[in-house]
Scaffold this motif. Sequence first.
Motif, PDB file in Angstrom:
ATOM      1  N   ASN A  10       4.472  85.822  28.329  1.00  0.00           N
ATOM      2  CA  ASN A  10       4.746  85.302  26.996  1.00  0.00           C
ATOM      3  C   ASN A  10       3.973  86.086  25.948  1.00  0.00           C
ATOM      4  O   ASN A  10       4.501  86.455  24.882  1.00  0.00           O
ATOM      5  CB  ASN A  10       4.345  83.817  26.955  1.00  0.00           C
ATOM      6  N   ALA A  11       2.697  86.375  26.236  1.00  0.00           N
ATOM      7  CA  ALA A  11       1.855  87.142  25.304  1.00  0.00           C
ATOM      8  C   ALA A  11       2.378  88.559  25.125  1.00  0.00           C
ATOM      9  O   ALA A  11       2.458  89.075  23.996  1.00  0.00           O
ATOM     10  CB  ALA A  11       0.412  87.171  25.812  1.00  0.00           C
ATOM     11  N   VAL A  12       2.737  89.196  26.230  1.00  0.00           N
ATOM     12  CA  VAL A  12       3.238  90.579  26.173  1.00  0.00           C
ATOM     13  C   VAL A  12       4.544  90.660  25.391  1.00  0.00           C
ATOM     14  O   VAL A  12       4.748  91.574  24.585  1.00  0.00           O
ATOM     15  CB  VAL A  12       3.417  91.145  27.600  1.00  0.00           C
ATOM     16  N   ASP A  13       5.434  89.703  25.609  1.00  0.00           N
ATOM     17  CA  ASP A  13       6.702  89.681  24.880  1.00  0.00           C
ATOM     18  C   ASP A  13       6.470  89.571  23.371  1.00  0.00           C
ATOM     19  O   ASP A  13       7.101  90.274  22.572  1.00  0.00           O
ATOM     20  CB  ASP A  13       7.577  88.517  25.348  1.00  0.00           C
ATOM     21  N   SER A  14       5.567  88.686  22.982  1.00  0.00           N
ATOM     22  CA  SER A  14       5.283  88.510  21.558  1.00  0.00           C
ATOM     23  C   SER A  14       4.625  89.750  20.976  1.00  0.00           C
ATOM     24  O   SER A  14       4.906  90.146  19.837  1.00  0.00           O
ATOM     25  CB  SER A  14       4.372  87.291  21.348  1.00  0.00           C
ATOM     26  N   PHE A  15       3.747  90.371  21.761  1.00  0.00           N
ATOM     27  CA  PHE A  15       3.080  91.584  21.282  1.00  0.00           C
ATOM     28  C   PHE A  15       4.083  92.712  21.061  1.00  0.00           C
ATOM     29  O   PHE A  15       4.056  93.401  20.031  1.00  0.00           O
ATOM     30  CB  PHE A  15       2.010  92.026  22.285  1.00  0.00           C
ATOM     31  N   LEU A  48      -6.115  84.810  23.934  1.00  0.00           N
ATOM     32  CA  LEU A  48      -7.357  84.040  23.870  1.00  0.00           C
ATOM     33  C   LEU A  48      -7.348  82.899  24.891  1.00  0.00           C
ATOM     34  O   LEU A  48      -8.366  82.602  25.532  1.00  0.00           O
ATOM     35  CB  LEU A  48      -7.550  83.483  22.459  1.00  0.00           C
ATOM     36  N   LYS A  49      -6.204  82.267  25.050  1.00  0.00           N
ATOM     37  CA  LYS A  49      -6.103  81.194  26.042  1.00  0.00           C
ATOM     38  C   LYS A  49      -6.217  81.753  27.465  1.00  0.00           C
ATOM     39  O   LYS A  49      -6.734  81.063  28.366  1.00  0.00           O
ATOM     40  CB  LYS A  49      -4.789  80.438  25.865  1.00  0.00           C
ATOM     41  N   MET A  50      -5.747  82.975  27.656  1.00  0.00           N
ATOM     42  CA  MET A  50      -5.920  83.617  28.961  1.00  0.00           C
ATOM     43  C   MET A  50      -7.407  83.765  29.281  1.00  0.00           C
ATOM     44  O   MET A  50      -7.821  83.621  30.438  1.00  0.00           O
ATOM     45  CB  MET A  50      -5.247  84.987  28.980  1.00  0.00           C
ATOM     46  N   TYR A  51      -8.200  84.054  28.247  1.00  0.00           N
ATOM     47  CA  TYR A  51      -9.650  84.151  28.451  1.00  0.00           C
ATOM     48  C   TYR A  51     -10.204  82.813  28.945  1.00  0.00           C
ATOM     49  O   TYR A  51     -11.017  82.764  29.879  1.00  0.00           O
ATOM     50  CB  TYR A  51     -10.339  84.579  27.160  1.00  0.00           C
ATOM     51  N   LEU A  52      -9.784  81.715  28.305  1.00  0.00           N
ATOM     52  CA  LEU A  52     -10.264  80.393  28.727  1.00  0.00           C
ATOM     53  C   LEU A  52      -9.922  80.135  30.184  1.00  0.00           C
ATOM     54  O   LEU A  52     -10.703  79.530  30.927  1.00  0.00           O
ATOM     55  CB  LEU A  52      -9.661  79.291  27.857  1.00  0.00           C
ATOM     56  N   GLN A  53      -8.752  80.597  30.600  1.00  0.00           N
ATOM     57  CA  GLN A  53      -8.333  80.378  31.985  1.00  0.00           C
ATOM     58  C   GLN A  53      -9.203  81.149  32.982  1.00  0.00           C
ATOM     59  O   GLN A  53      -9.242  80.798  34.153  1.00  0.00           O
ATOM     60  CB  GLN A  53      -6.858  80.764  32.157  1.00  0.00           C
ATOM     61  N   THR A  54      -9.880  82.212  32.512  1.00  0.00           N
ATOM     62  CA  THR A  54     -10.798  82.917  33.416  1.00  0.00           C
ATOM     63  C   THR A  54     -12.038  82.064  33.694  1.00  0.00           C
ATOM     64  O   THR A  54     -12.723  82.278  34.700  1.00  0.00           O
ATOM     65  CB  THR A  54     -11.236  84.279  32.836  1.00  0.00           C
ATOM     66  N   LEU A  55     -12.320  81.116  32.795  1.00  0.00           N
ATOM     67  CA  LEU A  55     -13.427  80.190  33.014  1.00  0.00           C
ATOM     68  C   LEU A  55     -12.971  79.034  33.909  1.00  0.00           C
ATOM     69  O   LEU A  55     -13.599  78.726  34.919  1.00  0.00           O
ATOM     70  CB  LEU A  55     -13.941  79.642  31.682  1.00  0.00           C
ATOM     71  N   ASP A  56     -11.871  78.410  33.504  1.00  0.00           N
ATOM     72  CA  ASP A  56     -11.241  77.355  34.301  1.00  0.00           C
ATOM     73  C   ASP A  56      -9.809  77.220  33.802  1.00  0.00           C
ATOM     74  O   ASP A  56      -9.591  77.132  32.590  1.00  0.00           O
ATOM     75  CB  ASP A  56     -11.982  76.027  34.143  1.00  0.00           C
ATOM     76  N   GLU A  57      -8.856  77.204  34.697  1.00  0.00           N
ATOM     77  CA  GLU A  57      -7.455  77.212  34.284  1.00  0.00           C
ATOM     78  C   GLU A  57      -7.062  75.986  33.466  1.00  0.00           C
ATOM     79  O   GLU A  57      -6.081  76.008  32.723  1.00  0.00           O
ATOM     80  CB  GLU A  57      -6.535  77.349  35.495  1.00  0.00           C
ATOM     81  N   ASN A  58      -7.849  74.908  33.584  1.00  0.00           N
ATOM     82  CA  ASN A  58      -7.530  73.687  32.842  1.00  0.00           C
ATOM     83  C   ASN A  58      -8.237  73.597  31.489  1.00  0.00           C
ATOM     84  O   ASN A  58      -7.998  72.672  30.724  1.00  0.00           O
ATOM     85  CB  ASN A  58      -7.903  72.461  33.684  1.00  0.00           C
TER      86      ASN A  58
END
Length: 304
Positions: A10-15, A48-58
Amino acid sequence: MKIKLDIKSNAVDSFNEALVKFESAQNGDVKAYKFTILHLSHAIELVLKMYLQTLDENLVFSKCYQKVKQRASAKKIDLLAAFHELEAEEFDFESVIDGHDNPFTVIVSDVLAIAKNEKCGVTGNTFVDQDFIDDINWMKGIRNAIEHFQVEFTAKEVRLCIGRLVQGLGEFSDVFSLLSLEKEVGKENYEIFKVLVDEYEQSLEEAHMDIREAKEALFRGTRPKHQMFIEWNEYLCDSCGNETMIPNDDSSTGYKCTYCDNEESGQIEVDCDVCSLPWANEDMSYWDENLVNVCPRCVNPEAW
């Protein structure tokens, strides 16, 4: 048929769509800047949300994020430290959203509030600088105005901000190993991406855009038969070496570089004090205080 896009796709498509619209805007469709802002803002939000998922997916869900905020407030520590405390306690974030079919996700400022505390273990410097945050917030404000009311901006400030954001997003994605923008960008968008991601190339492209806009403004509304009488020259800048010296009323030489603001160029033409014909000032000779600029033809008429 169901369509499902994961957060990265989704991020890549928007970019990529942002790059398509940016190129259209560069080619004259200025309204396309509006869609560039919308698509790029969406891409940034998802990365940015992908970054949060590196901490915890939830952690991308607001209810889970609130648990981190509560711990940070109670212990008077920053959000990243609060998350690591909960992580060390094996806090079950998934249980917080259990039974919720479509839980709300966090907003951009929530992600930045955590990410700005990430530091390099060697230098102690933060990975997310304030300039990047300021640019994101500026574009977020423009996006909200586009979506909800009316908006006013200059094409130049948008172009420069987009360039900085693409550069910052690339660095952010690389630091946290989220994705490689260079590898994900579509082949048809690679050239425009390469300009945006390179600070020098983008600054040079901006200088050429300034030239195009200044020339269009000068000739706009003038009949074609009268345009031949308008003085317009573009010269090589002695300072940066780019052909970006154009007429400027506020310059002491009458010309100014749109890239580095230098006002000097050996190619700027001046009138010969003998024959009154214009020549490049670097070719002029000095005879005396009354004949400051003497052209090569007058210096050595036999050679001509």
